[in-house]
Scaffold this motif. Structure first.
Motif, short mmCIF file in Angstrom:
data_model
loop_
_atom_site.label_atom_id
_atom_site.label_comp_id
_atom_site.label_asym_id
_atom_site.label_seq_id
_atom_site.Cartn_x
_atom_site.Cartn_y
_atom_site.Cartn_z
N ILE A 29 22.09 6.64 7.57
CA ILE A 29 21.82 6.01 6.38
C ILE A 29 20.95 4.88 6.65
N HIS A 30 21.13 4.16 7.44
CA HIS A 30 20.46 2.86 8.13
C HIS A 30 19.01 3.28 8.52
N GLY A 31 19.05 4.53 9.15
CA GLY A 31 17.90 4.98 9.73
C GLY A 31 17.12 5.38 8.86
N SER A 32 17.57 6.17 7.81
CA SER A 32 16.98 6.85 6.66
C SER A 32 16.20 5.66 5.76
N LEU A 33 16.92 4.69 5.59
CA LEU A 33 16.24 3.65 4.66
C LEU A 33 15.39 2.80 5.41
N ALA A 34 15.29 2.50 6.77
CA ALA A 34 14.57 1.92 7.63
C ALA A 34 13.03 2.97 7.53
N PHE A 35 13.40 4.16 7.76
CA PHE A 35 12.14 4.82 7.79
C PHE A 35 11.59 4.98 6.41
N ILE A 36 12.27 5.30 5.37
CA ILE A 36 11.60 5.25 3.88
C ILE A 36 10.83 4.05 3.57
N TRP A 37 11.31 2.70 3.95
CA TRP A 37 10.50 1.60 3.63
C TRP A 37 9.44 1.48 4.53
N VAL A 38 9.36 1.75 5.81
CA VAL A 38 8.31 1.91 6.81
C VAL A 38 7.32 2.78 6.13
N VAL A 39 7.58 3.85 5.83
CA VAL A 39 6.43 4.80 5.05
C VAL A 39 6.09 4.32 3.83
N SER A 40 6.90 3.73 3.06
CA SER A 40 6.71 3.20 1.85
C SER A 40 5.76 2.06 1.81
N VAL A 41 5.70 1.36 2.78
CA VAL A 41 4.87 0.22 3.06
C VAL A 41 3.58 0.67 3.55
N ILE A 42 3.47 1.64 4.43
CA ILE A 42 2.28 1.92 5.21
C ILE A 42 1.44 2.84 4.39
N VAL A 43 1.87 3.94 3.72
CA VAL A 43 1.14 4.88 2.84
C VAL A 43 0.32 4.25 1.88
N PRO A 44 0.86 3.20 0.84
CA PRO A 44 -0.10 2.73 -0.18
C PRO A 44 -1.24 1.62 0.51
N LEU A 45 -1.30 1.53 1.58
CA LEU A 45 -2.17 0.21 2.14
C LEU A 45 -3.53 0.31 1.69
N PRO A 46 -4.11 1.45 1.43
CA PRO A 46 -5.56 1.37 0.87
C PRO A 46 -5.44 0.43 -0.62
N GLN A 47 -4.33 0.33 -1.16
CA GLN A 47 -4.08 -0.64 -2.43
C GLN A 47 -4.32 -1.93 -2.18
N LEU A 48 -4.03 -2.25 -0.86
CA LEU A 48 -4.23 -3.56 -0.49
C LEU A 48 -5.44 -4.03 0.23
N LEU A 49 -6.14 -3.14 0.74
CA LEU A 49 -7.42 -3.31 1.62
C LEU A 49 -8.46 -3.53 0.57
N TYR A 50 -8.54 -2.60 -0.55
CA TYR A 50 -9.69 -2.95 -1.43
C TYR A 50 -9.59 -3.66 -2.64
N ALA A 51 -8.52 -4.47 -2.72
CA ALA A 51 -8.06 -5.25 -3.82
C ALA A 51 -8.94 -6.72 -3.78
N SER A 52 -9.38 -7.31 -4.61
CA SER A 52 -10.18 -8.83 -4.61
C SER A 52 -10.15 -9.49 -5.70
N VAL A 53 -10.64 -10.75 -5.71
CA VAL A 53 -10.75 -11.43 -6.88
C VAL A 53 -12.16 -11.56 -7.04
N LEU A 54 -12.42 -11.41 -8.31
CA LEU A 54 -14.13 -11.42 -8.58
C LEU A 54 -14.30 -12.60 -9.70
N PRO A 55 -15.32 -13.47 -9.73
CA PRO A 55 -15.58 -14.30 -10.81
C PRO A 55 -16.23 -13.62 -12.11
N HIS A 56 -15.62 -13.79 -13.33
CA HIS A 56 -16.37 -13.04 -14.49
C HIS A 56 -16.22 -14.27 -15.57
N GLY A 57 -17.57 -14.77 -15.43
CA GLY A 57 -17.79 -15.95 -16.43
C GLY A 57 -16.94 -17.15 -16.09
#
Length: 368
Positions: A140-168
């Motif tokens: 169980i501990h191993g599965s939860l650790a593996f699940i969170w590692v995968v869950s954090v790594i897979v959506p990384l493109p959501q983090l890489l291409y996000a940025s703040v832009l001025p608009h008016g």
């Protein structure tokens, strides 16, 4: 409306909630709805966690309860950290939370959602047998650790291409995918929803449907395991249905030729948080252990104890000194019929004057 993207950008969309909305109903109704979902869902998940912690302390835990505890903790993260960001965004109608929150908003939310889906998939391997808090299986501990590692790594493109832009005079938080990464992101946007949503949800629903069918039709009588299987099937089904609009809008915005309607996007985001608030309701209404634990916590919070049956002494009999045994049950005195019949013919019995109860004493006196 979404502003025009730069020339060197292949994908351009809002992050952290739809912004630049100039509608007062969206500015007031959506934040109020999100806050209501957050408060009710957070209270429900906290109660579920307290119940499971109490069960493990009393050595009534199980592998399923350990995974459901992790699921409730993930729901708390979504409701307490992700939903308030959207509520502020819809109220301000712009981005006011800074660059770090902009970069991590969608990434963290996707990480939690993927973790929830994978946890329910991992519950198909869990057993319902009781385990103590110190002897919980290592997988169980191993599965939860593996699940969170995968869950954090897979959506990384959501983090890489996000940025703040001025608009008016305001700022907006957007995701900008450069043209050089368009081929990779096109493949990623096809594989990512299928691997993290479609396959785990279908596998979980099919597995628990088959397990429930086997338990009901081939077992001699419904067991506790079949009830837990039904609970997990309902959790998986509700997860798949409530996340479907949000995942559909995510895929539509990235693979379609046009953007999804704003109303559908907002509806999908609200349902995503409603999913985290719905899970404790399913557990409290369908899971016997959670329902009993909720009653115990209620009695503990209100300083009450469980009702007990009191035993009161029955009325004393009359001159002969015998007693009738009575049991007070729900405010009514009941006398055992056999005892009552036994004493009915013996009450107020009198010895006739001419009938000597001890005739041998008279005979001894005459002999003397």
């Amino acid at each position: 409306m979404i502003p025009d993207p730069p020339a060197n950008v292949s994908f351009f969309d809002f992050v952290g909630g739809v912004q630049l909305l100039r509608r007062e109903d969206a500015r007031t109704a959506v934040p109020v709805l999100l806050i209501g979902v957050c408060v009710s869902g957070a209270v429900g998940n906290l109660l579920v966690l307290l119940i499971f912690i109490r069960d493990f302390k009393k050595r009534r835990g199980s592998e399923v309860k350990a995974l459901l505890s992790a699921l409730a903790s993930t729901d708390l993260l979504i409701l307490l950290l992700c939903a308030p960001v959207r509520a502020v965004t819809y109220y301000k109608q712009a981005w006011t939370l800074g660059g770090f929150a902009c970069s991590t908003a969608d990434w963290f939310q996707h990480s939690c959602v993927v973790a929830k889906t994978l946890m329910l998939a991992a519950s198909t391997r869990a057993k319902h047998t009781l385990v103590s808090s110190t002897d919980s299986p290592a997988w169980i501990h191993g599965s939860l650790a593996f699940i969170w590692v995968v869950s954090v790594i897979v959506p990384l493109p959501q983090l890489l291409y996000a940025s703040v832009l001025p608009h008016g005079s305001d700022s907006i938080c957007v995701s900008q995918v450069p043209v050089c990464a368009s081929d990779f992101m096109s493949l990623f946007n096809k594989v990512y929803p299928v691997a993290t949503y479609v396959v785990p949800v279908l596998f979980t629903v099919v597995y628990y449907t088959k397990s429930l069918h086997t338990a009901v039709n081939h077992a001699p009588s419904p067991s506790h395991q079949s009830k837990v299987t039904l609970v997990l099937l309902c959790l998986s089904g509700s997860l798949g249905l409530t996340l479907l609009p949000d995942w559909g809008c995510f895929t539509w915005a990235r693979l379609g030729h046009s953007k999804p309607p704003v109303g559908l996007t907002i509806f999908g985001q609200v349902l995503l948080y409603a999913c985290s608030a719905l899970s404790p309701v399913i557990l409290m209404t369908m899971y016997d252990d959670v329902r009993q634990g909720l009653v115990a916590i209620w009695f503990l919070a209100t300083c009450r104890g469980p009702k007990q049956v009191t035993r009161n002494p029955g009325p004393k009999a009359e001159e002969n000194g015998a007693e009738l045994n009575t049991v007070r049950s729900q405010g009514n005195d009941q006398t055992f019929p056999d005892v009552e019949h036994f004493w009915t013919g013996r009450r107020n019995t009198q010895v006739e004057d001419e009938q000597d109860p001890v005739p041998w004493e008279k005979e001894e006196k005459n002999v003397a």
